[in-house]
Design a protein around this motif. Structure first.
Motif, short mmCIF file in Angstrom:
data_model
loop_
_atom_site.label_atom_id
_atom_site.label_comp_id
_atom_site.label_asym_id
_atom_site.label_seq_id
_atom_site.Cartn_x
_atom_site.Cartn_y
_atom_site.Cartn_z
N PRO A 18 0.81 -1.12 -0.12
CA PRO A 18 0.07 0.12 0.19
C PRO A 18 0.86 1.29 0.01
N VAL A 19 0.39 2.34 -0.53
CA VAL A 19 1.02 3.38 -0.80
C VAL A 19 0.75 4.40 0.36
N GLU A 20 -0.32 4.10 1.13
CA GLU A 20 -0.91 4.55 2.37
C GLU A 20 -1.62 3.89 3.39
N THR A 21 -1.63 3.68 4.67
CA THR A 21 -2.35 3.11 5.44
C THR A 21 -2.71 3.90 6.40
N LEU A 22 -4.13 3.97 6.83
CA LEU A 22 -4.63 4.94 7.81
C LEU A 22 -5.67 3.98 8.63
N GLN A 23 -5.56 4.56 9.90
CA GLN A 23 -6.30 3.98 10.83
C GLN A 23 -7.51 5.13 11.45
N PHE A 24 -8.64 4.80 11.53
CA PHE A 24 -9.53 5.73 12.10
C PHE A 24 -10.90 5.27 12.75
N LEU A 25 -11.39 5.79 13.47
CA LEU A 25 -12.77 5.48 14.10
C LEU A 25 -13.89 5.92 13.54
N LEU A 26 -14.77 4.93 12.97
CA LEU A 26 -15.84 5.25 12.24
C LEU A 26 -17.08 5.96 13.26
N PRO A 27 -17.56 7.06 12.88
CA PRO A 27 -18.43 7.57 14.04
C PRO A 27 -19.59 6.74 14.35
N GLU A 28 -20.21 6.94 15.50
CA GLU A 28 -21.26 6.23 15.87
C GLU A 28 -22.43 6.11 15.27
N LYS A 29 -22.75 7.30 14.54
CA LYS A 29 -23.73 7.60 13.52
C LYS A 29 -23.33 8.06 12.11
N LEU A 30 -23.58 7.67 11.12
CA LEU A 30 -23.11 8.12 9.82
C LEU A 30 -23.84 9.36 9.45
N GLU A 31 -23.08 10.46 9.26
CA GLU A 31 -23.52 11.85 8.61
C GLU A 31 -22.57 11.97 7.28
N GLU A 32 -22.87 13.13 6.91
CA GLU A 32 -22.05 13.47 5.61
C GLU A 32 -20.67 13.84 5.90
N PRO A 33 -19.67 13.21 5.20
CA PRO A 33 -19.76 12.64 3.90
C PRO A 33 -19.97 11.13 3.98
N TYR A 34 -20.14 10.59 4.96
CA TYR A 34 -20.19 9.16 5.07
C TYR A 34 -21.51 8.69 4.58
N LEU A 35 -22.53 9.42 4.59
CA LEU A 35 -23.64 9.04 4.14
C LEU A 35 -23.82 8.82 2.49
N SER A 36 -23.28 9.85 1.77
CA SER A 36 -23.12 9.86 0.35
C SER A 36 -21.99 8.57 0.08
N TYR A 37 -21.17 8.43 0.69
CA TYR A 37 -20.12 7.50 0.53
C TYR A 37 -20.76 5.96 0.72
N ASN A 38 -21.45 5.97 1.52
CA ASN A 38 -22.28 4.70 1.93
C ASN A 38 -23.22 4.36 0.86
N GLU A 39 -23.63 5.43 0.06
CA GLU A 39 -24.61 4.98 -1.02
C GLU A 39 -23.75 4.21 -2.25
N LEU A 40 -22.62 4.70 -2.49
CA LEU A 40 -21.75 4.13 -3.42
C LEU A 40 -21.41 2.76 -2.76
N GLN A 41 -21.11 2.50 -1.61
CA GLN A 41 -20.83 1.32 -0.88
C GLN A 41 -21.95 0.36 -1.19
N ASP A 42 -23.33 0.78 -0.98
CA ASP A 42 -24.37 0.17 -0.94
C ASP A 42 -24.61 -0.53 -2.59
N SER A 43 -24.18 0.14 -3.51
CA SER A 43 -24.45 -0.26 -4.74
C SER A 43 -23.37 -1.45 -5.16
N GLN A 44 -22.33 -1.63 -4.30
CA GLN A 44 -21.47 -2.83 -4.72
C GLN A 44 -21.79 -3.89 -3.25
#
Length: 165
Positions: free
Chosen positions: A76-102
């Motif tokens: 990998p050119v980059e590795t990142l660790q993060f905590l996903l929020p307890e509740k999805l809000e923007e920009p995660y909601l829009s990104y999750n639409e892309l994820q739902d399609s796959q």
């Protein structure tokens, strides 16, 4: 029947008759109930969607992306660790639409630690360079992913390899 025993303590004795047939049915019903509890207790999205592979190391992540048709750098050119929020809000909601399609869903991993692995892609149709594959892993399973090209004429799309026309 109520009886007094030594010391003035009341003791209740209750008796009943149960046929062997009722006993067998009760034991079978209890076995089915216990089995159902074991099978369905504590299931996560990854257990329910058991078609998702477990990706616990770099070789498995690379093989997963290659199985989708991508030619990527082995590290990998980059590795990142993060905590996903307890509740999805923007920009995660829009990104999750892309994820739902796959077939992915970020909401099942809310409040959990996530790792993003970014790999350089060398075979995106019509783009010799500048394309990256992002793979998001939570508890050893993929929860999201995308193909990204930043900058002018950039794009973000699913991990599905594009059909060439």
């Amino acid at each position: 029947m109520n009886r007094k025993i030594a010391g003035g303590i009341n003791m209740l004795i209750w008796t009943t008759r149960i046929s062997k047939k009722k006993t067998v049915l009760a034991v079978c019903a209890l076995a089915v109930l216990v089995t159902a509890c074991i099978l369905f207790s504590g299931q996560t999205q990854r257990e329910l969607g058991s078609t998702l592979p477990q990706l616990t190391n770099n070789e498995e992540r690379v093989a997963y992306l290659q199985s989708m048709g991508w030619e990527i750098a082995p590290e990998p050119v980059e590795t990142l660790q993060f905590l996903l929020p307890e509740k999805l809000e923007e920009p995660y909601l829009s990104y999750n639409e892309l994820q739902d399609s796959q077939g992915f869903d970020l909401s099942a991993s809310c409040g959990k630690q996530v790792a993003r692995y970014t790999y350089a892609v060398s075979n995106y149709p019509g783009r010799a360079a500048g394309v990256q594959a992002n793979l998001y892993i939570c508890e050893g399973f993929p929860i999201a992913g995308d193909i990204l090209c930043a900058g002018e004429n950039g794009f973000q799309t699913t991990l599905v390899y594009p059909e060439q026309t």
